[in-house]
Design a protein around this motif. Structure first.
Motif, PDB file in Angstrom:
ATOM      1  N   GLU A 224       0.827  -1.215   0.000  1.00 31.27           N
ATOM      2  CA  GLU A 224       0.000   0.000   0.000  1.00 31.27           C
ATOM      3  C   GLU A 224       0.853   1.253   0.000  1.00 31.27           C
ATOM      4  N   PHE A 225       1.929   1.241   0.791  1.00 28.73           N
ATOM      5  CA  PHE A 225       2.783   2.425   0.846  1.00 28.73           C
ATOM      6  C   PHE A 225       3.508   2.619  -0.481  1.00 28.73           C
ATOM      7  N   GLY A 226       3.943   1.519  -1.073  1.00 27.34           N
ATOM      8  CA  GLY A 226       4.591   1.626  -2.376  1.00 27.34           C
ATOM      9  C   GLY A 226       3.655   2.181  -3.427  1.00 27.34           C
ATOM     10  N   GLU A 227       2.418   1.702  -3.411  1.00 24.61           N
ATOM     11  CA  GLU A 227       1.452   2.112  -4.431  1.00 24.61           C
ATOM     12  C   GLU A 227       0.961   3.536  -4.223  1.00 24.61           C
ATOM     13  N   SER A 228       0.657   3.890  -2.979  1.00 27.59           N
ATOM     14  CA  SER A 228       0.016   5.182  -2.729  1.00 27.59           C
ATOM     15  C   SER A 228       1.001   6.325  -2.530  1.00 27.59           C
ATOM     16  N   ALA A 229       2.205   6.042  -2.041  1.00 25.34           N
ATOM     17  CA  ALA A 229       3.157   7.112  -1.725  1.00 25.34           C
ATOM     18  C   ALA A 229       4.410   7.071  -2.591  1.00 25.34           C
TER      19      ALA A 229
END
Length: 788
Positions: A682-687
């Motif tokens: 999620e962090f890779g995708e969103s940030a």
């Protein structure tokens, strides 16, 4: 300032800064400021000479040189000059007016490069969205700029471009970096175009910039474009800010001579794992016992990378403060005056250190000095930076200034110390950023810990890629055995167990008592104070800065591993003691906790190995019903493993196997892996994957502070003292604030016990506080408890 060769003296009446902001409290001319920015840019170029080729933007230095040359030309506006001389504030942006001059240089650049030039100039203060909102194509406020530039001033600016660039490129030592010199239009044509068409020229380039952001930067995954523009903006802003701060010449990094570092560290006979780290290149994982020179090994690795910068990260502020002192200010510091400190309370840490060094100094003078040191650390000034990993996470959260942070990360060496200290979700975000920096910024990374379970090492593979694993010799682990394990029934706080602890203290030993919560630590401190004559100190995270500093100084003096004034003491502490202080006690009694936490607590005992075996006592109770502060399953599993070794010496060489045994349990491994994998993805995708230049994000910034930073609160009863201190120095007053988690303050607000002052800047809480106990959220008044 260097030679005045090719100096545009005829522009001395055009200021860039007023007397209040100029060096020596004198006005700073546009020519002087531009030269200073170019000096800082040249220093950055020499620091990373091959960067443009590495990122696929071969003309980056050429673009940045001319962006820096033109970036403040809009300050020549009549209204801005009047403002600098005490007139009313100008309502326009000088960087937008600077675009009026871009046509003069346009032939120096290909069409695509012109976009980069314009973006660097117009974004050096404000994000793209702010410029687009202020200068929208419908209202066309740039029309108000039509009469801001006088023909005579324009002509003198043209003359500056005609006279100086070649000499300046030579004087700055930039001849080898592909920076071209323009063939200018005639003076008459150049002046006429701006006098007649400045608004339309500005609008043309604003449209180019805004369309480029929307249609290319926000839509593309091309590395040269995405990374290149992040570094473009970050490098110009960093150069501009350092010039504006008048920081002087940047320190020359001392990060490329391992033999010299060995001499400075006094390593007469380095351990094998230290020499292996010095030989390793790129991603490295180090596992070695506590006290075996892991820090020295990490520094040798970092210097062997020949990196322009070293980022040394730690999980706790006290350990960061100690590391900054060790690396940059101690008597045998390896990087004298080359180390900056960055965490949420680094300004206060600087203030305290300066107070200790200058006992009789005026608080306002100390405040100014501390703010200057903090600014230097934030300005990419220091070659070595000691910080929290959360400071690095400001980049993907797009906290304002994130591009300058990323610009300084390129090619840097990163050390992640005490990697075991982060729970799965936070570790995932840290490692996602590590992967991003390694793949896109040529970053070199070392991760280290005394022990690393296989579940964590598996996660490191994707973040670090192929890495060198360095482990201390088994014989060295055995040599560092120093603890004999004992398990005890019942609760540490029972009368029977408190009496046992009291007897140990009365025998002349220094005793460490570790509790899992502040409330339990406060109870233990009170009870032991009634049982022993030796000093009993309490240390936890709910003291204000002033009182915690005083307590840490006492603890270091009485129990410090290097102290020459040691004496018996009882130290009652929470988790803050695990890695924050270099202390050495004789025996520990501790609440049950996850194995990683227990091992860190044990590390505060027999640190100097003066005893063959120091006893470490772990109580079997209490185990919480809810995962606060620890997951109950992890505590149960730790006790199960420790039961197998009760009465034996702790063999640190086997501890990783103990951890593997714990994390092999499906009920532990499954949720841990799920939490890590979800947060990592999620962090890779969103940030990470959406990280682009020119667009900080206030909503993401707020999420960052909620996730990683606590809030400072003032116990209501200290308000008068706070106001008196604030009149002397805001930093002196800030020492009275107590850190509290966002959720805890939210709970107090809901109970009517937490509120903000009239200005909305100071958070107050109705809760008991004193310098011995700290903040006690279970009490709302200063009335003592009946049983106390």
């Amino acid at each position: 300032m260097t030679t005045r060769r090719g100096w545009a003296d005829y522009l001395d009446d055009v200021w860039a800064k007023s007397a209040s902001q100029g060096a020596g409290k004198k006005p700073e001319t546009l020519v002087e400021h531009t030269w200073s920015v170019l000096e800082k840019l040249a220093a950055n170029i020499r620091l990373r000479p091959t960067l443009p080729a590495q990122i696929g933007a071969p003309r980056l230095w050429h673009i940045l040189f001319w962006a820096a040359f033109l970036h403040d030309w809009g300050k020549a506006a009549k209204s801005f000059q009047a403002q600098l001389r005490g007139g009313t504030r100008w309502s326009h942006r000088h960087e937008v007016l600077s675009l009026a001059f871009v046509d003069w240089l346009a032939p120096l650049f290909r069409a695509g490069e012109q976009r980069w030039l314009v973006a660097a100039i117009v974004s050096h203060h404000k994000d793209a969205s702010e410029i687009a909102e202020t200068y929208n194509a419908i209202a066309c406020p740039e029309n108000e700029l039509a009469n801001e530039l006088e023909a005579q001033t324009i002509a003198r600016l043209w003359q500056w471009l005609a006279d100086c660039p070649a000499n300046w490129i030579d004087a700055l030592g930039l001849n080898a970096y592909g920076i071209g010199v323009p063939v200018l239009p005639s003076r008459e044509d150049a002046v006429r175009a701006i006098v007649n068409d400045a608004p339309s020229i500005i609008r043309k380039w604003l449209n180019v910039y805004q369309r480029w952001i929307e249609r290319a930067i926000n839509q593309s995954d091309e590395t040269a474009l995405v990374i290149g523009t992040l570094l473009l903006r970050g490098t110009l802003i960093a150069s501009d800010y350092m010039a504006s701060a008048h920081v002087g010449e940047l320190p020359k990094p001392e990060l490329s001579n391992p033999a010299e570092l060995i001499r400075k560290l006094g390593l007469r006979d380095p351990y094998d794992h230290q020499l292996e780290c010095m030989r390793a290149q790129g991603s490295t994982v180090l596992m070695a016992p506590t006290g075996s020179g892991k820090t020295e090994a990490a520094l040798l690795w970092a210097v062997a990378q020949n990196a322009p910068r070293l980022y040394y990260t730690l999980p706790f502020q006290a350990s960061m403060n100690a590391m900054e002192h060790r690396l940059g200010y101690a008597e045998n510091a390896p990087f004298k005056n080359q180390v900056g400190l960055e965490h949420s309370r680094s300004l206060l840490a600087y203030y305290r250190r300066l107070l200790i060094e200058n006992e009789n100094a005026n608080p306002k003078q100390i405040t100014r000095a501390a703010m200057w040191l903090k600014d230097l650390a934030h300005l990419n000034y220091y070659p070595v930076r000691v910080l929290s990993p959360y400071q690095l996470l400001k980049a993907p959260y797009r906290v304002k200034g994130y591009e300058t942070l990323l610009a300084d990360c390129y090619g840097a060496a990163f050390v992640f110390d005490e990697i075991h200290a982060y729970e799965a979700g936070r570790l995932a975000k840290i490692l996602a950023l590590v992967k991003y920096l390694r793949e896109n910024y040529a970053a070199k990374v070392l991760v280290m810990s005394a022990t690393l379970p296989q579940i964590v090492r598996a996660c490191l593979k994707d973040a670090l890629g192929e890495y060198t694993l360095v482990t201390a010799a088994v014989e060295l682990y055995r040599k560092f055995q120093r603890h004999q394990l004992h398990l005890r029934d019942g609760d540490l706080l029972s009368d029977e167990n408190l009496n046992e602890i009291g007897r140990a203290a009365s025998s002349g030993q220094s005793v460490l008592v570790c509790c899992n919560t502040v409330a339990r630590a406060q109870t233990a401190w009170h009870a032991l104070g009634q049982r022993v004559e030796n000093p009993v100190e309490l240390l936890h995270g709910k003291f204000n800065g002033r009182d915690r500093l005083a307590k840490e100084q006492i603890v270091r003096a009485t129990t410090g591993a290097r102290s020459d004034s040691r004496q018996p003491i009882v130290l009652v502490a929470t988790q803050v003691v695990e890695v924050s202080l270099d202390i050495d006690l004789d025996v520990i009694y501790t609440d049950p906790a996850p194995l990683e936490a227990l091992l860190q607590r044990f590390g505060r005992v027999n640190r100097r190995r003066l005893k063959q075996a120091a006893p470490v006592y772990v109580f079997r109770e209490p185990i919480p019903d809810k995962p606060r502060p620890y997951e109950p399953m992890l505590i149960h599993a730790a006790l199960d493993v420790l039961e197998q070794h009760a009465g034996a010496m702790i063999d640190e060489a086997q501890v990783s196997n103990w951890l593997d045994e714990i994390y092999a349990r499906e009920e532990i491994a499954a949720p841990w892996n799920e939490t890590f994998a979800r947060a990592y993805a999620e962090f890779g995708e969103s940030a990470i994957n959406t990280l682009r230049a020119f667009q900080s994000d206030e909503q993401l910034e707020e999420l960052f502070y909620q996730a990683f930073e606590s809030v400072d609160v003032l116990p209501e009863e200290l308000l008068n003292e706070y106001l008196d201190a604030r009149a002397r120095s805001p930093l002196e007053a800030s020492q009275l604030l107590v850190p509290l988690h966002y959720t805890q303050f939210g709970r107090l607000k809901s109970e009517g016990r937490g509120y903000k002052d009239e200005d909305g800047k100071l958070r107050l809480v109705k809760a008991y506080y004193d310098s011995q106990v700290g903040l006690d959220l279970n009490r709302g008044t200063r009335e003592p408890q009946e049983d106390w």
